[in-house]
Structures are given as C-alpha cells and as structure tokens.
Design a protein around this motif. Structure first.
Motif, short mmCIF file in Angstrom:
data_model
loop_
_atom_site.label_atom_id
_atom_site.label_comp_id
_atom_site.label_asym_id
_atom_site.label_seq_id
_atom_site.Cartn_x
_atom_site.Cartn_y
_atom_site.Cartn_z
N ARG A 72 0.84 -1.21 0.00
CA ARG A 72 0.00 0.00 0.00
C ARG A 72 0.87 1.25 0.00
NH1 ARG A 72 -1.69 3.92 3.02
NH2 ARG A 72 -0.49 3.21 4.82
N TYR A 182 -7.23 -3.23 1.15
CA TYR A 182 -5.91 -2.73 0.72
C TYR A 182 -5.45 -1.57 1.60
CZ TYR A 182 -2.22 -1.19 -2.50
OH TYR A 182 -1.01 -0.84 -3.06
N ASP A 511 -11.80 -1.09 -2.84
CA ASP A 511 -10.48 -0.93 -3.49
C ASP A 511 -10.52 0.24 -4.46
OD1 ASP A 511 -7.90 -1.43 -4.46
OD2 ASP A 511 -8.63 -2.87 -5.95
#
Length: 965
Positions: A72, A182, A511
C-alpha cells in the motif's frame, strides 16, 4: 513440515523502487524477486501469463498483513494466491503475489458440535478434510483439484465440484470471513443487521455497501440467473435483506479483487458413510442431458455427465481403462451417486431411480463396490488432463470451460453448444462435453488456435457467440471456475450495463485505487491479451537429445505440456502416488513438476530467463528433482521432469566442468567394474572413516552417507564358475538375465536367487557374454552422449539375442525402466533398441503365469519409483505365492539413485524417507519381511534403520529352499 533448502541464489535482490528490500525488512517470511520465482508464478491453469513484481511467502497471517501494508505504501498491486489452479486467469498478474500455501495452512479451531471450523487460507481441501476426519466431518464442496486447491482459492473462485450437487457452492458453506482491505481495515464479516455505528473506515464500508444495495435493489432481485451454478460476477444478491445482508457471502467469488481473506469460518457436513452408484448409458449426450430433469427429484448426492469423446481420449491416454471397459452401452453417460448413513438408505434411493427409469431408453448398471465407484469418479476427474493433449491432435485450451444453465434446459443447451462448436470448426472428435450435469454445468476444452492473429480472432468470436447463447438460456458464463480474464470482458453480455456498474461501484468501496488483482471482473483486461502464447510465441529450434514422441519431437513443446492442475502440489501423497517427493518436503512451487515446467517454459521464451540452457535459475529448480519419474505417470498430462532434467543438464554442462558427483556417480558402472576386481582392497579404503571422508569430499558425496560395500564375488563371476545345468525339455525357454551394476557388484545374492527361481520355473538362464550397461547413471546426470554410446554397445553385444526374440529379464527396476522408456526416446531410429524395449521384462512380468512356492509370510513392500512409473506391479506374483502383502503408500524412498548421495541433498533425501517409509519400517515387527526391489530403496532402509530389505527374487528363493528341505 517443510524443509528449508538453500537453492543457491539471493532471494531478495533489489526490486522496483526498493520494494523487495522494504518487504524483506517488514515481513516475517520469504521475499522473492529473483527470476526463478517470477517465472514459477507467471501462469496458472489458464491461457494467460503475467510476470509478477515479486513473491511473498508469509510465515503467518500477520506477516501477510504487513506485506500488504508495504505494498500500500508503495502503491503496487497485490494478488492473493491459493493453489494456483485457476482456469480463467485469476491467479496471474503483474503484482506482488502472496503465496499462502507453504506456512499459512492451519486449522485454527474445530467446533464439532456446531459443525464449524476456522482455517487459514493456504490449507488444501484434502488436508482440511483429513484433519476433520476423526470428527466424521468434512467441507462439502469438492473440486476435482481437491488435492491441491486451497480454501482461500475456493473462496476466491466460489468453487464447487461434483459434491456441490448435495452441498452447494463454497458460498453456501461460508459462515464468516476475516478480511483485510488494501488500505488496512481488518475485520470479520458475515450476516448482519446492517447497523453501522461510528465514523471509522469499517462503518463507512458498511454504509456504502448498504447504499449501493438500495440503489440497485430491483436489479439485484431480477438480474441474477436463478440457477444452481451461477458463479460469474459479484454475489451482490447476498446483500438483499431477504438474504441477511451477508457481506461474507458477497465477497466469496470476488477473486481477490476486493479484499484479502485472512481466515475463514466454514460450515461443515457429516461424511456420508455409504455410497452407491447408478451408471446410465444413453444413445447421445443430449439425451443424457434431457434425462437429468427426471433424475433430480430422486435427490442424488452427485450427478455427473460424460460423453464418448472423453472416454475415447482417456482410453488413448490409458487412464482408468478398467472403468471405461465397464461402462454400459451408449455414447453419453450419467453417473448418479446416492449417499446415506446406512447402506439401505443409499441402496433404496438408487433402486428407486432404477425403477423409475425402467421405461427409459437408458442402459443401467448398478454399483455398490466402493473401488469401482472410485474408478468412475476418477474417470470424470481425469477429464481436464485427458482433454488437454489429445494424442496426435491439436492442444485443447480453456476459454469456454464451465458454462452453466438450468438443469431443465441442459439437453437443449448441449445440442446448441455442439452446433456452435461445429459451426466454428471445432471437431467433435476432439472437443468433449462433460461435467456436473445435475447442476447444468458443462466442462470442455477447445482446440483454439492461440498463436496466430486469425486464430485468436476466431477464438474471440466464438466465446462472444457462446456468451450470447448462454444469455438466451438465462445461464451463467461460469458455473465453477470464475470469470478472471477469460470471461470478465463478457460479463456485460450476461448481466447488462446496470449490474456491471453496480459491480464497479462495489469494487470502488473496497479498493478505490484498483490495486487488488486488477484487470479481473471489473474493468477487465481484454480476453485476448496477456496470452501465454499469442502471436509472438514460437517454438525455438532447440536441439534435443531425447525425441519427445508425445510432443512432436520438440523439447519446447514438452515445456507446454503442464496445464497447471497442481496435482503435483498435494501436501500428502495420494494413495499409490509417487509424485512429487521434493515438493512434499520443501513445499516450494519451484520444486513441484508444475513449477519446474514453468521455469523451463520461461527459459524457452527467453524473456524472464534469458540465458537458455545456461540458466542458473532452471538448474537450481531442477537440482532437487529426484528423477523418480513419479510425475510421468501420476501427472494427469504426463509431465516427465526426470527426462527434462537429464536434457537440461546435458546442455547446461556441455563443454563445461561438471559437479564432481556427476563424475563419481555418473561413471559408477566403470568404477564398479574396476572395484569388482579387488573388492577387499576397495572396501578397506571406502569403509575406513578417514579415507572414506576424503573420498566423499573429492567425489561430491554427502558426508552423512556410508559408501556401499562391494561384494566379495560379483554375480557374473559366480555364474561363470557354477556347474553347467541341463537345458529345459521345453523349447524356447531361454532367457537372458540382465546383470545390472547394482545387483552384480553390490548385492549378487539377488542374481543368485533369481537364477534359482527362474530355473525352478523351467527357464534356461544365460548372461550376456560381455559387460553391458543401460546407461542409467549417465542419463540421470545428463551425460547423454555417453549414455547413448553405452546403449549402442549393449545393443551390439545383445544383437543376436535381440533378433532371436529372447526375453531379457531385469532385476533392478531403474535399469529395466531405461530400456522400456529412456532408451527408445534417446535412440528412436535404432531398431535393435526398439526391439530391446519390447523384449525387456521384469522378473515379475516373466513369471506372470508361474505357480510359485507358497510362503506364509507378511511382507511390507516398498515399490521402486521407476517400477511405479514405467513398469508393472509384482502384486499378482506375490498374491499367488501366498504372501500377505502390505503395500506402503510411501512414495519415493528419497535416495533415488545418485540424488541422496550427492552433497547438499541429504536433508531432503532423509525428509522424503521419514514421511512414511522409515517410520513404517522401524515399526514393523521382526517377523515382517521388508521387500524392496530397488537398490536405492534397500540402501536407504539399511542405512537409516536396523532392518535389511530383500528383493522379491530372494524371498521366492527361500520358498524353494523350504520346499527342498
């Protein structure tokens, strides 16, 4: 437990923008950005290929969380990978791959009373069900890749299998999921009352999902096909109020595009105690499809369909031939299985179906023998392997692999699908239709031409037409294997633009940056991009030593044989299987036949691995191949890594200095000839600790190994000096006994025993009049030029014997296998070698009709790998001798010729042996006879236990001696 093995290279070189270093610093696990790892993870079981950025193998679930946090921060995509058997391209991407299978594969807890368990995502289905077995429970869905598919992968793909007839899809058996977004939200999800208190990211996700549900309420209630096998698209219908607003079920089947699954709470079912099967034969597959609607009211446990094309293809490959021969008359078949807690319950259901079908056009066969039922199950499960490489025909590919319609429509759909295939020129003799007919799911592989622009355009046009056909039936593009890249682009045809927009918004909630397995389901990559082949692929003109008769004589085509099914990655050897001892020990993708095939394919392509035969990455991946040949027979498509390894080593070391073990053990036949002249003097040196240590160091032999002792008298010397025997009265009873190096110089008692038995069976035993050799040790070390010379010399020595048709009898399985397999592939144009391959028989094969002496013994049998892979079993001969035979399902003994003696291989060799073989031998009672025909197997047992194994010839000879006393 996996054995850590240093495979000879740095695993974390600098990656893009220092990503590899950042991951290595933050992650408790293995971080791999080397070319070999990228090659091994570049493909799955689909038509697609994408080179990953790197691979992370976390030691724990928390380590995987840390890895995703690093990704990330670096803003790079992530791919969460299970068993890597996806058929639509879900598990290939230009991303950081998280491989859960090596370490994150535990059962966290089991609540037998509630019939639930919590597991980590990397556990394979068969391993989970083995762990649940003592409680009489199992996870219901069972894909044909059950040996290697993981629970995480099944959740990602919403997997099904034949047992979904009774237990539904994976989504129907998931209670809760622990997931990670994420951007770092870690939470358990499941059915909820939709309350989302607070202002944190988790509450925001719930509110946004609820709002999306409400905006598309009408579409969610009407836009999803009402069929049992709808796997395509996101499960947004699970968010409906009447379905409990179940976010866990909505995430099942999302193919890693939304969240990472960290743990799963699963619902379990009781293992059925009894099964019976009814096999129905119909004049055509379409008629079998029409019959499904009549069978379903009887509530079968499994209901599978298969056609004549599949049986023909499996017969060509000699797969489950016995089951094929026992099929009832017809050209389309249904196998209908019933289960129950009692035999009477299952039997009653089966008999009820048979009574109902008395006026039907089906031919009916009833089975209550579990062995025969299992053969038919294997017949169906072997479909993917059999249809991938039809003999002497074009390869078949996925692309329209598992469409599904309502079972009531199946017969009509099969007719229309066959018509569509025919209209595109896909010959029905090559294209089988089979599958989970009780739920309307149809499997096929099609001979798409994926190397030319016209062929790829033809492929695209076909799948677009096929998608429209399924839409007319209100069916699903995917009924089992998901959308991935094969079908992602076609989802608009199935769902329409409104639901596609809902899918897009759903992904954005979880996401927003499109970092989770991008290019799948939402905004998918074109179905004709990232092809594993494509217009840029060509078989390079690589010269080869072996002839590769099943692959048009091309080594490059042999590297395409693997279709990624992953049977070689089972973590516990299946009953009767040998493949793959190195993977079973290390749990490394690169040490499986599939991983090695991937590296060889990338070597052929020359992009990720650009240095061809000189590649150190390929050399390292092949280094721990034991050349057991288990994959040659256990792999559904016949990948033969032992041959590929010998080929590679031949080119890799051409005009170069080889490892010392290649000289010390590759040239063993010559060394043994010299040592056999003065065995006492040689033993004095090899058995003296200090001298032996120096010899082992010089020869590249593991310090831990004891060098074998030479016998006082070679078998050939004993045979030459023994009194002349009277010839048998019957004509044509002469045989030539093959004096292999191992039996001749190290265990001559085997040869003497074999002579006694063969003469008792009425044969005149002779030996070659000059030294001969099969070339095995040169083949296994890749010294193929010398092996060819040894084989030609042997054929010259035996020329008259060969041309007279005299049988040559082998005692050592590895040497016998050379003549039956390696020799004709090394020298395909030499007629005497071809004749020799047909005349060379094993000891047991020659005595197949002999009535042996009766032995009242219990024998524990270790079958040599090469006998398993190439030769036939001695079980019949042992049964006729009255031997109480316990066959060890131990796989490879771990020594495997020179492998276990080579420095650097000892730990893997012993770990392979300690899986099953050595503990079983140590636990055996003293009156149990250990039978092992292979020199390697006997040596491993002798050096690691206090037991001595005997050859079958020695055991039978004791029976003769008892009869004379």
């Amino acid at each position: 437990m996996a054995v850590d093995v240093e495979i000879g290279r740095s695993r974390t070189p600098d990656g893009p923008d220092g990503l590899a270093g950042a991951l290595a610093a933050a992650v408790d696990g293995e971080v791999r950005f080397d070319a070999g790892s990228l090659a091994a993870y570049s493909c799955d079981s689909s038509n697609y290929r994408q080179i990953p950025l790197g691979v992370v193998v976390p030691h724990t679930v928390d380590a995987a969380v840390a890895a995703i946090e690093v990704c990330r921060q670096a803003d790079v995509p992530v791919l969460s990978r299970g068993g890597g058997t996806s058929l639509a391209g879900q598990s290939t991407n230009a991303a950081v791959v998280i491989d859960w299978t090596k370490y994150c594969n535990h059962v966290v807890s089991v609540n037998a009373a509630e019939r639930t368990c919590v597991v980590e995502p990397g556990i394979a289905l068969d391993d989970l069900n083995r762990a649940l077995g003592p409680d009489g429970l199992m996870f219901g869905p069972k894909p044909s890749t059950h040996q290697s598919c993981t629970i995480g992968g099944m959740i990602g793909n919403n997997s099904c299998g034949a047992s979904a007839q009774a237990y539904g899809k994976t989504v129907d058996n998931v209670r809760r999921l622990e997931v990670l977004t994420y951007d770092g939200v870690r939470m358990w999800v499941g059915p909820t009352d939709e309350v989302a208190e607070g202002n944190d990211r988790q509450a925001e996700i719930y509110r946004q999902v609820r709002e999306l549900r409400d905006r598309y309420l009408a579409e969610l209630r009407t836009g999803f096909p009402k069929i049992p096998r709808r796997v395509s698209g996101y499960n947004l219908d699970s968010l409906l109020p009447e379905n409990g607003f179940d976010l866990a079920k909505a995430l099942v089947g999302s193919e890693g595009t939304l969240v990472t699954v960290l743990q799963a709470e699963l619902e379990l079912v009781k293992v059925p105690k009894y099964q019976v099967m009814v096999v129905l034969g119909y004049p055509s597959l379409e008629q079998a499809g029409h019959a499904v609607r009549r069978i379903l009211p009887h509530k079968p446990w499994q209901l599978e369909g298969l056609d004549q094309v599949l049986l023909d293809l499996e017969h060509e490959e000699h797969k489950v031939d016995t089951a094929i021969e026992r099929m009832p008359e017809g050209r389309g078949w249904l196998t209908v299985q019933f289960a129950g807690d009692t035999f009477e319950e299952a039997d009653r259901a089966a008999k009820g179906l048979m009574d109902d079908l008395k006026d039907d056009q089906a031919t009916i066969r009833y089975l209550d023998d579990p062995g025969r039922e299992q053969q038919l199950i294997e017949l169906r499960e072997a479909g993917l392997g059999a249809t991938a490489h039809p003999a002497a025909k074009h390869e078949n590919w996925e692309g329209w692999e598992d469409s599904a319609v309502h079972p009531d429509d199946l017969g009509d759909y099969l007719h229309d699908l066959r018509e569509l295939l025919n209209s595109f020129g896909y010959d029905e003799t090559e294209t089988s239709l089979y599958g989970h007919f009780g739920q309307g799911c149809v499997h096929t592989r099609i001979p798409f031409e994926l190397r030319t622009a016209d062929g790829i355009a033809h492929y695209r046009k076909f799948v677009e037409e096929a998608a429209r056909l399924v839409k007319r039936y209100d069916g699903s593009l995917s009924g089992e294997h998901g959308d991935g890249q094969s079908r992602g682009e076609l989802l608009t045809t199935m769902f329409g633009p409104e639901l596609i927009q809902a899918f897009r918004e759903f992904k954005t909630i979880f996401d927003p940056g499109n970092r989770m397995n991008p290019g799948k389901i939402v905004d998918p990559n074109p179905l004709d991009s990232h092809l594993r082949l494509g217009t840029g692929f060509a078989h390079p003109p690589l010269p080869s030593e072996f002839s590769y008769p099943r692959d048009d004589g091309k080594f490059s085509k042999a590297t395409l044989r693997c279709v990624g099914i992953g049977k070689c990655r089972q973590s516990s050897s299946a009953e009767g299987d040998v493949m793959c001892p190195s993977y079973l020990v290390t749990r490394e993708e690169e040490h499986s036949p599939r991983g090695r095939s991937r590296l060889l394919f990338e070597m052929v392509r020359g992009e990720v691995i650009p240095d061809g035969w000189r590649s150190t990455e390929v050399r390292d991946a092949l280094d721990l191949c034991l050349a057991c040949k288990g994959c040659k027979v256990d792999c559904p498509v016949g990948v033969d890594v032992a041959t590929y390894k010998a080929e590679f080593l031949s080119h890799h070391y051409r005009h170069r200095l080889r490892p010392m073990a290649h000289y010390s053990m590759g040239w063993l036949p010559i060394a043994a000839q010299l040592g056999g002249r003065a065995p006492r003097a040689v033993n004095a040196v090899t058995q003296a600790p200090r001298l032996a240590k120096l010899l082992k160091r010089a020869g590249g032999i593991a310090d831990e190994r004891q060098l074998p002792r030479f016998a006082e008298q070679p078998f050939t010397d004993w045979f030459a000096k023994r009194p002349q025997r009277r010839r048998p009265q019957e004509p044509d009873r002469r045989v030539v006994l093959w004096p292999d190096t191992f039996s001749n110089f190290f265990h001559p008692s085997i040869g003497r025993a074999a002579v006694q038995v063969l003469e008792a069976a009425g044969y005149e035993v002779t030996l070659p009049d000059r030294p001969v050799c099969c070339g095995l040790t040169w083949i296994s070390t890749g010294q193929l030029g010398i092996a060819k010379r040894a084989l030609r010399r042997t054929a010259n020595v035996l020329r008259d014997t060969i041309r007279a048709g005299v049988p040559i009898v082998g005692l050592e399985p590895s040497c016998s296998a050379v003549f039956r397999s390696d020799a004709p592939e090394l020298l395909p144009d030499e007629e005497d070698i071809r004749r020799l391959s047909m005349q060379f028989v094993t000891f047991g094969e020659l005595l197949k009709d002999w009535d042996p002496p009766q032995l009242d013994v219990h024998a524990m049998v270790q079958t040599h790998c090469h006998q398993h892979a190439v030769l036939s079993s001695d079980a019949g001969l042992m049964e006729r001798a009255g031997i109480d035979r316990e066959q060890l399902d131990s796989g490879c003994c771990g020594l495997a010729g020179n492998f276990g003696f080579e420095r650097g291989h000892y730990d893997v060799s012993m770990a392979a042996a300690e899986r099953v073989l050595l503990p079983k031998v140590r636990a055996a009672s003293k009156d149990t006879v250990i039978v092992a025909d292979g020199f390697s197997c006997r040596t491993q047992i002798e050096q690691a236990t206090d037991r001595r194994a005997v050859h079958l010839a020695e055991l039978l000879a004791t029976g003769l001696q008892k009869g004379l006393s």
